[in-house]
Scaffold this motif. Structure first.
Motif, PDB file in Angstrom:
ATOM      1  N   CYS A 121     -31.153 -53.229 -10.477  1.00  0.00           N
ATOM      2  CA  CYS A 121     -32.383 -53.697 -11.119  1.00  0.00           C
ATOM      3  C   CYS A 121     -32.842 -55.009 -10.483  1.00  0.00           C
ATOM      4  N   ARG A 122     -31.907 -55.902 -10.270  1.00  0.00           N
ATOM      5  CA  ARG A 122     -32.239 -57.172  -9.620  1.00  0.00           C
ATOM      6  C   ARG A 122     -32.719 -56.935  -8.197  1.00  0.00           C
ATOM      7  N   TRP A 123     -32.099 -55.987  -7.511  1.00  0.00           N
ATOM      8  CA  TRP A 123     -32.514 -55.663  -6.142  1.00  0.00           C
ATOM      9  C   TRP A 123     -33.965 -55.191  -6.120  1.00  0.00           C
ATOM     10  N   ASN A 124     -34.386 -54.391  -7.115  1.00  0.00           N
ATOM     11  CA  ASN A 124     -35.784 -53.959  -7.203  1.00  0.00           C
ATOM     12  C   ASN A 124     -36.724 -55.153  -7.309  1.00  0.00           C
ATOM     13  N   ILE A 125     -36.339 -56.114  -8.145  1.00  0.00           N
ATOM     14  CA  ILE A 125     -37.169 -57.307  -8.333  1.00  0.00           C
ATOM     15  C   ILE A 125     -37.231 -58.135  -7.055  1.00  0.00           C
ATOM     16  N   GLU A 126     -36.088 -58.359  -6.438  1.00  0.00           N
ATOM     17  CA  GLU A 126     -36.039 -59.166  -5.220  1.00  0.00           C
ATOM     18  C   GLU A 126     -36.827 -58.516  -4.087  1.00  0.00           C
ATOM     19  N   ARG A 127     -36.772 -57.213  -4.000  1.00  0.00           N
ATOM     20  CA  ARG A 127     -37.535 -56.512  -2.952  1.00  0.00           C
ATOM     21  C   ARG A 127     -39.034 -56.679  -3.179  1.00  0.00           C
ATOM     22  N   THR A 128     -39.459 -56.624  -4.440  1.00  0.00           N
ATOM     23  CA  THR A 128     -40.879 -56.812  -4.737  1.00  0.00           C
ATOM     24  C   THR A 128     -41.330 -58.224  -4.378  1.00  0.00           C
ATOM     25  N   ILE A 129     -40.503 -59.220  -4.693  1.00  0.00           N
ATOM     26  CA  ILE A 129     -40.832 -60.606  -4.316  1.00  0.00           C
ATOM     27  C   ILE A 129     -40.943 -60.740  -2.803  1.00  0.00           C
ATOM     28  N   ARG A 130     -40.008 -60.134  -2.104  1.00  0.00           N
ATOM     29  CA  ARG A 130     -39.984 -60.246  -0.638  1.00  0.00           C
ATOM     30  C   ARG A 130     -41.192 -59.581   0.010  1.00  0.00           C
ATOM     31  N   ASP A 131     -41.558 -58.379  -0.466  1.00  0.00           N
ATOM     32  CA  ASP A 131     -42.581 -57.586   0.204  1.00  0.00           C
ATOM     33  C   ASP A 131     -43.988 -57.805  -0.332  1.00  0.00           C
ATOM     34  N   HIS A 132     -44.127 -58.310  -1.583  1.00  0.00           N
ATOM     35  CA  HIS A 132     -45.452 -58.366  -2.203  1.00  0.00           C
ATOM     36  C   HIS A 132     -45.670 -59.681  -2.949  1.00  0.00           C
ATOM     37  N   ALA A 133     -45.231 -60.775  -2.368  1.00  0.00           N
ATOM     38  CA  ALA A 133     -45.291 -62.076  -3.047  1.00  0.00           C
ATOM     39  C   ALA A 133     -46.715 -62.484  -3.410  1.00  0.00           C
ATOM     40  N   LEU A 134     -47.707 -62.043  -2.646  1.00  0.00           N
ATOM     41  CA  LEU A 134     -49.084 -62.437  -2.907  1.00  0.00           C
ATOM     42  C   LEU A 134     -49.738 -61.614  -4.017  1.00  0.00           C
ATOM     43  N   ARG A 135     -49.069 -60.556  -4.461  1.00  0.00           N
ATOM     44  CA  ARG A 135     -49.667 -59.644  -5.444  1.00  0.00           C
ATOM     45  C   ARG A 135     -48.999 -59.720  -6.813  1.00  0.00           C
ATOM     46  N   VAL A 136     -47.935 -60.497  -6.934  1.00  0.00           N
ATOM     47  CA  VAL A 136     -47.170 -60.510  -8.185  1.00  0.00           C
ATOM     48  C   VAL A 136     -46.950 -61.940  -8.663  1.00  0.00           C
ATOM     49  N   ASP A 137     -46.488 -62.062  -9.896  1.00  0.00           N
ATOM     50  CA  ASP A 137     -46.141 -63.367 -10.468  1.00  0.00           C
ATOM     51  C   ASP A 137     -44.703 -63.694 -10.023  1.00  0.00           C
ATOM     52  N   VAL A 138     -44.592 -64.424  -8.927  1.00  0.00           N
ATOM     53  CA  VAL A 138     -43.298 -64.681  -8.313  1.00  0.00           C
ATOM     54  C   VAL A 138     -42.387 -65.477  -9.242  1.00  0.00           C
ATOM     55  N   ASP A 139     -42.925 -66.488  -9.900  1.00  0.00           N
ATOM     56  CA  ASP A 139     -42.096 -67.312 -10.795  1.00  0.00           C
ATOM     57  C   ASP A 139     -41.496 -66.477 -11.924  1.00  0.00           C
ATOM     58  N   LYS A 140     -42.299 -65.605 -12.490  1.00  0.00           N
ATOM     59  CA  LYS A 140     -41.827 -64.743 -13.575  1.00  0.00           C
ATOM     60  C   LYS A 140     -40.716 -63.818 -13.089  1.00  0.00           C
ATOM     61  N   LEU A 141     -40.912 -63.257 -11.909  1.00  0.00           N
ATOM     62  CA  LEU A 141     -39.910 -62.345 -11.363  1.00  0.00           C
ATOM     63  C   LEU A 141     -38.626 -63.082 -10.981  1.00  0.00           C
ATOM     64  N   ARG A 142     -38.756 -64.271 -10.446  1.00  0.00           N
ATOM     65  CA  ARG A 142     -37.563 -65.026 -10.066  1.00  0.00           C
ATOM     66  C   ARG A 142     -36.751 -65.446 -11.291  1.00  0.00           C
ATOM     67  N   THR A 143     -37.432 -65.765 -12.376  1.00  0.00           N
ATOM     68  CA  THR A 143     -36.724 -66.100 -13.615  1.00  0.00           C
ATOM     69  C   THR A 143     -35.921 -64.896 -14.113  1.00  0.00           C
ATOM     70  N   ALA A 144     -36.548 -63.709 -14.095  1.00  0.00           N
ATOM     71  CA  ALA A 144     -35.852 -62.493 -14.518  1.00  0.00           C
ATOM     72  C   ALA A 144     -34.699 -62.172 -13.573  1.00  0.00           C
ATOM     73  N   SER A 145     -34.911 -62.361 -12.280  1.00  0.00           N
ATOM     74  CA  SER A 145     -33.865 -62.094 -11.305  1.00  0.00           C
ATOM     75  C   SER A 145     -32.652 -62.986 -11.524  1.00  0.00           C
ATOM     76  N   GLN A 146     -32.878 -64.255 -11.821  1.00  0.00           N
ATOM     77  CA  GLN A 146     -31.769 -65.175 -12.064  1.00  0.00           C
ATOM     78  C   GLN A 146     -31.018 -64.798 -13.334  1.00  0.00           C
ATOM     79  N   THR A 147     -31.757 -64.354 -14.361  1.00  0.00           N
ATOM     80  CA  THR A 147     -31.110 -63.914 -15.602  1.00  0.00           C
ATOM     81  C   THR A 147     -30.205 -62.711 -15.335  1.00  0.00           C
ATOM     82  N   LEU A 148     -30.692 -61.758 -14.538  1.00  0.00           N
ATOM     83  CA  LEU A 148     -29.886 -60.588 -14.203  1.00  0.00           C
ATOM     84  C   LEU A 148     -28.667 -60.980 -13.365  1.00  0.00           C
ATOM     85  N   LYS A 149     -28.843 -61.919 -12.448  1.00  0.00           N
ATOM     86  CA  LYS A 149     -27.714 -62.376 -11.635  1.00  0.00           C
ATOM     87  C   LYS A 149     -26.641 -63.034 -12.495  1.00  0.00           C
TER      88      LYS A 149
END
Length: 262
Positions: A121-149
């Motif tokens: 699940c975290r890998w899905n989020i990290e891949r989205t941040i890496r490939d589509h940073a200009l289209r998504v809320d990066v801060d929101k995704l990074r917070t969720a990624s850290q929680t999952l980690k």
């Protein structure tokens, strides 16, 4: 050590199609018209969205060759799955049953499955941040990624099944809390607010439920092919008619083989 080659999945979408066997080939017909012919040795799964079904000879050939054959209604409701004779030895299944009967040993196996699920699940989020940073809320995704980690690092320390289920539920809630950010196309039609099922209440949940159903059947086929009982699980406890071990196995595959397709 034996290896298993991953092959193709054949989807039959024509409502009036009928499947027959011709030598070593599956033949798809509609009335007098032949729609297609595919060699069986190239297939791992066949998924049919048709009421007409298939010939007994063809179903038997799929069972003998361990080809997964599932039938759905044209609208996507699961109807049946073809199961052949049992494979493997009874000693393997008896050990599976002994593990399932011990909540402590079951927890050890379940932890590995949930650890893989959260990691993917975290890998899905990290891949989205890496490939589509200009289209998504990066801060929101990074917070969720850290929680999952932080969460999957604590999973190996868990010793009780109820605690594991609680941790898994909280981390799943975190993941689905940002799932809408992972959907990048046709946003006007595919909006995700929360996970719901039985029945799914929106387009995204309908796709997720369908993908998970197909994945559960693939896992059941894989378990039976090596002689394990798909109905006796570890985290998912015994319930009549439920493929508990298949549901266990698919936990770590949901994010990559289910969510990633939606």
């Amino acid at each position: 050590m034996s290896t298993r080659k991953l092959l193709n999945t054949l989807y039959i979408m024509t409502e009036d199609a009928y499947l027959t066997l011709d030598g070593e080939n599956v033949v798809v017909v509609n009335g007098e018209t032949t729609l297609g012919r595919v060699p069986l040795h190239t297939l791992e799964n066949i998924i049919c969205f048709t009421y007409k079904g298939a010939s007994p000879a063809f179903m038997g050939a799929c069972a003998d060759r361990k080809i997964g054959l599932c039938f759905y209604s044209p609208t996507g409701k699961f109807l049946a799955r073809i199961k052949g004779k049992e494979y493997g030895n009874v000693l393997l299944r008896k050990e599976q049953y002994r593990i399932s009967d011990s909540l402590e040993r079951s927890t050890d196996y379940a932890k590995n499955m949930i650890l893989g699920k959260v990691y993917n699940c975290r890998w899905n989020i990290e891949r989205t941040i890496r490939d589509h940073a200009l289209r998504v809320d990066v801060d929101k995704l990074r917070t969720a990624s850290q929680t999952l980690k932080d969460g999957y690092q604590k999973i190996p320390l868990i010793s009780e099944m109820d605690e594991l289920r609680g941790k898994e539920g909280k981390l799943a809630e975190c993941y689905f809390g940002v799932f809408d950010e992972l959907i990048l196309n046709q946003k006007e039609d595919f909006i995700f607010k929360n996970r719901n099922r039985r029945p799914p209440l929106d387009n995204v949940n309908a796709l997720l439920s369908f993908a998970y159903t197909a994945l559960a059947n693939d896992c059941a086929n894989a378990l039976e092919s090596v002689g394990l009982d798909p109905y006796v699980g570890f985290m998912h406890r015994d319930r009549p008619g439920r493929k508990s071990l298949a549901l266990d196995l698919m936990e770590e595959l949901r994010a990559v083989s289910g969510d990633g397709l939606c």
